[in-house]
Design an enzyme around this catalytic site. Structure first.
Site, PDB file in Angstrom:
ATOM      1  N   CYS A  47       0.817  -1.217   0.000  1.00  0.00           N
ATOM      2  CA  CYS A  47       0.000   0.000   0.000  1.00  0.00           C
ATOM      3  C   CYS A  47       0.850   1.266   0.000  1.00  0.00           C
ATOM      4  O   CYS A  47       2.027   1.250   0.362  1.00  0.00           O
ATOM      5  CB  CYS A  47      -0.961   0.005   1.183  1.00  0.00           C
ATOM      6  SG  CYS A  47      -0.165   0.287   2.764  1.00  0.00           S
ATOM      7  N   CYS A  49       0.726   3.854   1.973  1.00  0.00           N
ATOM      8  CA  CYS A  49       1.214   4.356   3.263  1.00  0.00           C
ATOM      9  C   CYS A  49       2.410   3.560   3.759  1.00  0.00           C
ATOM     10  O   CYS A  49       3.200   4.066   4.556  1.00  0.00           O
ATOM     11  CB  CYS A  49       0.106   4.439   4.308  1.00  0.00           C
ATOM     12  SG  CYS A  49      -0.708   2.919   4.734  1.00  0.00           S
TER      13      CYS A  49
END
Length: 148
Positions: A47, A49
């Site tokens: 992902c 993040c």
């Protein structure tokens, strides 16, 4: 699961820092079960993040003067068995990726979940990690001072 060619650079962001990759449940147990000292466990992920916040934060935090005795990582969505086993050590926390845990003598003492990573700067997350390292990890003693 993602193509390993796509994931390899994400793995290497941590392994080139000296973070040990745990790819099986038995790897996780060998490192964490009855562990002595402090162990960082990074639940890595594909992902945004993880790329923008978690991995850079870990890199910055590991430059601190006080760091865990062992640094490890599992990769969520890729090494499912290892990730599930690592998460079994995070008592009281729901599965979260990315996430960053600190264990002391095999017991969880500090946890950063995805909601504490997502939307925050890598510098802020690194600061949190350095604070946890200062609190739970013994400072490294220079070889020269121990020889005196």
């Amino acid at each position: 699961m993602y193509d390993e060619r796509f994931v390899t650079p994400m793995r290497q962001e941590l392994t080139r820092l000296g973070v040990e990759e745990l790819r099986t449940a038995s790897d996780v147990d060998a490192r964490l079960k009855n562990g002595q000292g402090t162990t960082l466990v990074v639940v890595n992920s594909v992902c945004g993040c993880a790329a923008r916040n978690a991995r850079p934060a870990v890199a910055r935090a590991l430059q601190h003067g006080v760091t865990p005795d062992a640094k490890t990582t599992v990769f969520a969505g890729q090494d499912r068995e290892a990730t599930d086993r690592a998460r079994s050590y995070f008592t009281g926390y729901a599965p979260s990726s990315p996430s960053i845990a600190l264990l002391k003598d095999g017991k969880l003492v500090y946890m950063l979940e995805r909601w504490q990573i997502e939307g925050r700067s890598a510098d802020d997350i690194a600061s949190d990690l350095k604070g946890a390292f200062d609190k739970y990890c013994a400072p490294k003693v220079a070889a020269a001072s121990s020889a005196a």
